[in-house]
Motif scaffolding. Structure first.
Motif, PDB file in Angstrom:
ATOM      1  N   ARG A   1       0.836  -1.185   0.000  1.00 16.65           N
ATOM      2  CA  ARG A   1       0.000   0.000   0.000  1.00 16.65           C
ATOM      3  C   ARG A   1       0.876   1.241   0.000  1.00 16.65           C
TER       4      ARG A   1
ATOM      5  N   TRP B 219     -16.475  10.657  -2.516  1.00 13.48           N
ATOM      6  CA  TRP B 219     -15.362   9.818  -2.979  1.00 13.48           C
ATOM      7  C   TRP B 219     -15.713   8.997  -4.228  1.00 13.48           C
TER       8      TRP B 219
ATOM      9  N   SER C 105      -6.843   4.996 -10.101  1.00 16.01           N
ATOM     10  CA  SER C 105      -7.721   3.866  -9.788  1.00 16.01           C
ATOM     11  C   SER C 105      -7.583   2.758 -10.817  1.00 16.01           C
TER      12      SER C 105
ATOM     13  N   GLU D  38      -8.267   3.845  -1.920  1.00 22.25           N
ATOM     14  CA  GLU D  38      -9.070   4.078  -0.728  1.00 22.25           C
ATOM     15  C   GLU D  38      -8.732   5.457  -0.164  1.00 22.25           C
ATOM     16  N   ARG D  39      -9.588   5.943   0.705  1.00 19.49           N
ATOM     17  CA  ARG D  39      -9.354   7.223   1.372  1.00 19.49           C
ATOM     18  C   ARG D  39      -9.201   6.984   2.869  1.00 19.49           C
TER      19      ARG D  39
ATOM     20  N   LYS E  12      -3.536   0.579  -3.277  1.00 21.54           N
ATOM     21  CA  LYS E  12      -3.289  -0.804  -2.878  1.00 21.54           C
ATOM     22  C   LYS E  12      -3.005  -1.652  -4.105  1.00 21.54           C
TER      23      LYS E  12
END
Length: 419
Positions: free
Chosen positions: A345, A360, A388, A399-400, A412
């Protein structure tokens, strides 16, 4: 005229039917033979008792003449080497042992008529009783057995047809379709095999893949032409603006135009065809962020080897850092950590307000601009969409995170996702 495939499966069905008939016929013959021996046992046992009682008063020749029993005197009667007779002799001996004590010897008899020798208890010399056995008859097969054999052959050829002509081509088509869904061409051309319906379906799939490939080539050609055609006017504009009072503002507009064009080309081009290489991800991220001033970005990188697409991943991480610098508040922090057993990550932290959880999903869609989180010169709403897409190809996603440390976008991926 029958097709070669139909003839092949008809031949398979005939072969299975013949084999099934032979096996069923052999099984039935064995059961009939066993039933014959069981039925013959009491009769032979009675003749043995009668002969042994009579031998106490009569010689064997007289007993044979008066009773009609086929007797032979001597220690070594002629024996047969026929395997079937030997098996029947053992079976008859087992039946006699259940009815007579002591158990008499039973031997296969040699001669034109099939049978066995059974020894009688004689006070003087060995006496053998000949017991005939029915010879095996190989006539026409039983109708019931023939029907069962034909049914077995039909079922076997039907199952083989369904597997070889329908199921197997459909599995190959499914695998090829999954590869196309992953923006890949089939690893090998699909063979034109299977039933008529499967062949037609495969032909339509091939035509679809060819159309998609042609569209992809046209898109790549168009994008390459756009990139080439835009670079020349932009360069000429820079030269013409040299020395003018509005040069700084005009160059800023040109930079914005270049950035929008580059982002659009990157998103449209995808970059999925880039080969993956294994590299030290921590050293690579440090090199990637080297141009940024130390007071703007701090590094927290765990040593980690990963198999990645360096160009695509560099653009994705660069977009995240650029978004944080443009819309967040410095200083930034770039973090690299292991994620589970085979994942990694990358976190890009800033001290801005970030993107709310409600906004988001919209931020991840292409060409979406959020007024409170992005905007300004040169941003067209593709930065997070590109990141993304790259994360998805690496087996992960975006992710946030929003806590007391600030706001972070987390990239990730899997360390071996691109093998």
């Amino acid at each position: 005229m029958a097709s070669p495939a139909a003839a092949k499966y008809a031949l398979v069905g005939a072969g299975v039917s013949a084999l099934s008939l032979a096996l069923l016929q052999a099984l039935l013959a064995q059961r009939l033979e066993r039933a014959q021996i069981i039925q013959l046992g009491p009769e032979v046992a009675f003749n043995l008792r009668l002969g042994e009682l009579a031998l106490d008063r009569l010689p064997p020749a007289a007993l044979s003449r008066l009773s009609g029993l086929p007797l032979r005197v001597g220690a070594n009667p002629p024996l047969s080497r026929d395997g079937r007779l030997q098996r029947q002799a053992r079976q008859l001996q087992q039946e006699l042992c259940r009815q007579i004590t002591p158990c008499p010897p039973v031997l296969p008899a040699a001669g034109e008529r099939p049978g066995v020798w059974v020894e009688l208890l004689s006070p003087l010399e060995p006496v053998w009783l000949f017991t005939p056995l029915d010879a095996s008859r190989r006539g026409a097969p039983d109708p019931l057995l023939l029907g069962l054999a034909l049914l077995a052959g039909s079922i076997s050829s039907s199952l083989l047809y369904l597997w070889w002509e329908v199921q197997r081509p459909l599995q190959q088509l499914e695998q090829a379709l999954a590869q196309v869904g992953n923006s890949e061409s089939p690893a090998a051309p699909l063979p034109a095999s299977g039933s008529g319906a499967v062949r037609r379906l495969t032909a339509r799939f091939k035509a679809m893949v060819q159309r998609l490939a042609a569209n992809e080539r046209e898109r790549s050609t168009m994008l390459a032409g756009i990139a080439h055609d835009l670079k020349s006017p932009l360069t000429r504009l820079r030269l013409r603006l040299a020395g003018h009072a509005e040069q700084q503002r005009a160059e800023a507009d040109l930079d914005a135009l270049e950035r929008i064009t580059a982002q659009f080309l990157l998103f449209a081009g995808g970059g999925d065809a880039e080969p993956a290489v294994e590299l030290p991800l921590d050293a690579w991220l440090a090199e990637l962020s080297a141009p940024i001033e130390p007071d703007q970005l701090s590094l927290d990188l765990e040593p980690l080897q990963a198999n990645v697409q360096p160009t695509a991943l560099g653009r994705a991480v660069g977009n995240l850092i650029d978004n944080a610098l443009s819309h967040g508040r410095p200083p930034l922090r770039l973090v690299l950590r292991r994620d589970g057993q085979d994942g990694f990550r990358i976190e890009v932290w800033d001290h801005g307000e970030g993107i709310s959880a409600e906004a988001w999903p919209q931020a991840l869609r292409p060409f979406q601009r959020l007024d409170h989180a992005r905007g300004g010169t040169g941003h067209c709403g593709l930065g997070l969409a590109i990141a993304s897409r790259v994360a998805a190809f690496h087996g992960g996603g975006l992710e946030r995170l929003d806590d007391e440390k600030g706001f972070a976008v987390v990239f990730k991926g899997l360390t071996r996702s691109c093998d």
